[in-house]
Structures are given as C-alpha cells and as structure tokens.
Design a protein around this motif. Structure first.
Motif, PDB file in Angstrom:
ATOM      1  N   SER A 245       0.880  -1.221  -0.070  1.00 15.38           N
ATOM      2  CA  SER A 245       0.006   0.057  -0.106  1.00 15.38           C
ATOM      3  C   SER A 245       0.917   1.171  -0.057  1.00 15.38           C
ATOM      4  O   SER A 245       2.038   1.274   0.451  1.00 15.38           O
ATOM      5  CB  SER A 245      -0.867  -0.103   1.372  1.00 15.38           C
ATOM      6  OG  SER A 245      -0.251  -0.106   2.490  1.00 15.38           O
TER       7      SER A 245
ATOM      8  N   LYS B 157       0.997  -4.322   3.582  1.00 14.44           N
ATOM      9  CA  LYS B 157      -0.278  -4.298   4.394  1.00 14.44           C
ATOM     10  C   LYS B 157      -0.814  -5.622   5.004  1.00 14.44           C
ATOM     11  O   LYS B 157      -1.686  -5.539   5.613  1.00 14.44           O
ATOM     12  CB  LYS B 157      -1.275  -3.721   3.537  1.00 14.44           C
ATOM     13  CG  LYS B 157      -1.558  -4.528   1.986  1.00 14.44           C
ATOM     14  CD  LYS B 157      -2.555  -3.773   1.334  1.00 14.44           C
ATOM     15  CE  LYS B 157      -2.638  -4.513   0.001  1.00 14.44           C
ATOM     16  NZ  LYS B 157      -3.560  -3.975  -0.972  1.00 14.44           N
TER      17      LYS B 157
ATOM     18  N   LEU C 218       1.995  -2.335   9.862  1.00 11.05           N
ATOM     19  CA  LEU C 218       2.431  -1.802   8.245  1.00 11.05           C
ATOM     20  C   LEU C 218       3.903  -1.468   8.292  1.00 11.05           C
ATOM     21  O   LEU C 218       4.089  -0.238   8.052  1.00 11.05           O
ATOM     22  CB  LEU C 218       1.508  -0.923   7.853  1.00 11.05           C
ATOM     23  CG  LEU C 218       0.132  -1.133   8.022  1.00 11.05           C
ATOM     24  CD1 LEU C 218      -0.803   0.152   7.790  1.00 11.05           C
ATOM     25  CD2 LEU C 218      -0.625  -1.856   6.801  1.00 11.05           C
TER      26      LEU C 218
END
Length: 382
Positions: A186, A271, A276
């Motif tokens: 991401s 992700k 993260l």
C-alpha cells in the motif's frame, strides 16, 4: 571575383579568438565547443572528471542546464555553459591578466549525465529514474534531490505539478502496483518543509513536527501526517494542497523563490503484516537555493535571515558529504535538521540521485562554478 569566407575575430565576450583559441570558427558554423581532437590553450583549469559508475553505486550525480530566462535575454547575457557528450559540462569563465588582457578559463566537469537546456523533465527522469524505482520495489530507500542557485530550475525539475520528477515516478509506482506480485503493498504519502531550522507538516496546517531516531537509528518524523493513496490523481491532489502552503518569497534572483527545503515522501508499506512495516521509500527533496546575500541586493531582513539559515544547512550537508568521502568514524548528521532527515539517503540500503541545476548566464559564472564544485564532491562517495 574571388569569394571571401568571413571568419569571426571576436567571441561573444568581445575577446579575440587568437588570445584563447587555436583556430577561428567559421561564421556559418559558430561552434564554441571544441571536438575531442582540438587542443585548448594553456588557460585551462584542471580537468575535473570521474570514472564510469555502475549500477551498484549509491549516488548518481547529474547536471541540468536551464535555458536563458527572459530577464537574461533582455540583458543580453551570454551563454557561458556548454554540454558535451551528455556527460561533460564546460564553463567559459572570462578573466583578466595583470596587464588587463582578457582571456577565458575553460572549466571541465564530468558527471554521470549532463542535460542540456532543451532536455525535458521526462528526459531527465528517463535517464535517472528507472534504477531508483527498481531499488524501492526491492525494499530500499531511493532519493531524488535538486541542488543549485536560486532561480536555476530546482522546483520546476522536482515539484512541477504537471511534469515534475515526483509525478513521473508516481506514475511508474502505481503502474507497478497493478502487478499481482506487488498486491501486498500500500502507498502512503507525506509532505513537510524545513524552514528556519524547524520542520512543518504541509498536509496538516503547517503543524510543527520533530525529527527523531528509532531503536534501529532510522530517522522518523514524529507527528507527521500520512495519507494512504490509491491513485496518481489522488496523490496529485494531496501534493497540490501541500505545495500551496510552502514558504516562498521574492528575491533579487527569483520572483517566486522557495525559502524552505521541501521533502515529499512516497512510502510503500506491507499491508499484510502487523503495524504496516515500511517496505520501501522514495524521497523527493527540493532544496532551497544556494545564495549569497551580497549577490541578491535584498534589503529585507527576513529574507537575509532565511538566506543565512539556508546556507547554514547546505554547509552542514557539505560537511556530511566530506565525512562520508573521507570515511570518517563520525558523520555529523545532527548538525542541522536537513542533514538529520537526509541521513537515510546516504547510509544503509539507499540509492540517491542528485540533480544539480545551473544557470547558463555569463553573469552567474561564480554561482555556477561553486554549484558544480559542490556537486562534484558527491561522485566520490562509494
């Protein structure tokens, strides 16, 4: 009647060619750059060159020459900077001997790549961006940063909303993210500036933020706003909002001069994992312009103070480069906020491309030579 072929007796500076050149160029082929087979006169500064870099090197140094601007054309400034073979920059410096005889010093600098005034941002990115994108998607930190005199084209090169290097890289990033093997990634973006030695979040009403080091000695910006981004258009919208908050002012060199160092970050995160973790990072830095107060004719106190702080941070960056070059045990990254946040761009799993922007004007020769000499230190870093 015999045809007489006219030859130029004076160069653009009004100096006889016989004083500084072995031959006089033909009017129809007024070429001020000599071929490799021609010899220059003895008034040549020491050749400043470098060996060819390979893909494993950490730093790539490029030079970009901008065109003469409207004010320079109006003043009838001469073009004193020439690009040869896409790598070598030749600067014609007008000098005077003790007897007041004029002559020209020819300064040579060879970099990884040299872009002439007709090169577009896409040309610059095409030559320099691919290896950086690859490095980020292999889990590394890549950095683009522009350095140069105020008004030399840094912000246009790095932060232009339509064709800046950051938006060209963003297009490639989102194109690669469409591939199945990168589906776990991401994208998060942030944008802040360093002004007068302090950090300000450009995406959160210029809230003051702080540079810190974590347990792994990685630099983190405490309190910095990050936005998850799903497309190039969304990234562009967020960038524009931040860019409009950046500090600019009018100086003698530039009517819209950036008075802060702008740092735009594109962070790739995994992700699929807890918290993260950062997978890769691309940093785009538009450095405020190097300048000297005596050259700007600025009387505004605030502008002078800004210039002092800018030069102080750029000097600290130079000291860090010197320490890395000399393999010192200690590198003074904490001398300024700029060097502190740039730490990750020079150590560890990093790859950096420095774009040095220069003016071609004969009136800016001192600035141009100082900029090129400054940039030349970077090419010695392994």
């Amino acid at each position: 009647m015999d045809t007489i072929t006219s030859k130029k007796l004076l160069d653009d500076y009004g100096i006889p060619y016989s004083l500084n050149m072995a031959s006089i160029p033909n009017v129809k082929n007024n070429n001020f750059i000599r071929t490799s087979t021609e010899k220059y006169s003895k008034n040549i500064s020491k050749l400043e060159t470098r060996d060819q870099k390979n893909d494993n090197e950490k730093i790539y140094v490029c030079v970009r020459k901008r065109p003469l601007n409207s004010n320079e054309i109006k003043r009838e400034d001469k073009n004193a900077v020439f690009i040869k073979d896409n790598k070598t920059v030749i600067v014609h410096e007008q000098k005077l001997k003790l007897d007041l005889t004029k002559y020209i010093n020819y300064h040579h600098f060879t970099f990884d790549y040299a872009f002439d005034s007709d090169a577009s941002n896409k040309d610059v990115y095409k030559q320099t961006g691919a290896s950086l994108i690859e490095h980020v998607f292999n889990g590394g930190t890549a950095t683009y940063f522009c350095y140069g005199q105020t008004g030399s084209g840094k912000t246009f090169t790095m932060m232009n909303p339509e064709q800046g290097l950051f938006i060209l890289a963003a297009k490639d990033i989102f194109t690669l993210l469409k591939k199945e093997k990168y589906s776990f990634i991401s994208v998060y973006i942030s944008f802040y500036e360093i002004y007068q030695g302090q950090l300000y979040d450009l995406l959160n009403n210029k809230k003051k933020v702080y540079a810190r080091e974590d347990n792994n000695q990685q630099v983190c910006i405490q309190g910095l706003t990050e936005y998850e981004c799903f497309s190039e258009d969304e990234l562009m919208t967020i960038f524009i909002n931040g860019k409009n908050s950046r500090v600019t002012s009018t100086t003698g060199s530039n009517p819209d001069s950036s008075r802060s160092h702008g740092i735009f970050q594109v962070v790739l995160k995994d992700k699929t994992k807890k918290n993260l973790p950062v997978y890769g990072k691309f940093i785009f830095i538009d450095l405020a312009g190097s300048e000297r107060g005596a050259d700007r004719d600025d009387t505004d106190k605030q502008t002078l103070l800004e210039g002092q702080e800018i030069n102080k941070s750029l000097l600290a960056l130079k000291e860090c480069i010197r320490a890395i070059d000399q393999e010192s045990k200690h590198t003074p990254f904490r001398q300024s906020k700029l060097t502190q946040v740039l730490k990750d761009s020079f150590i560890g799993n990093s790859k950096t491309c420095m774009i040095t922007t220069i003016s071609p004007s004969s009136m800016n020769i001192d600035h141009t030579l100082n900029t090129l000499r400054y940039a030349h230190r970077y090419i010695n870093i392994i």
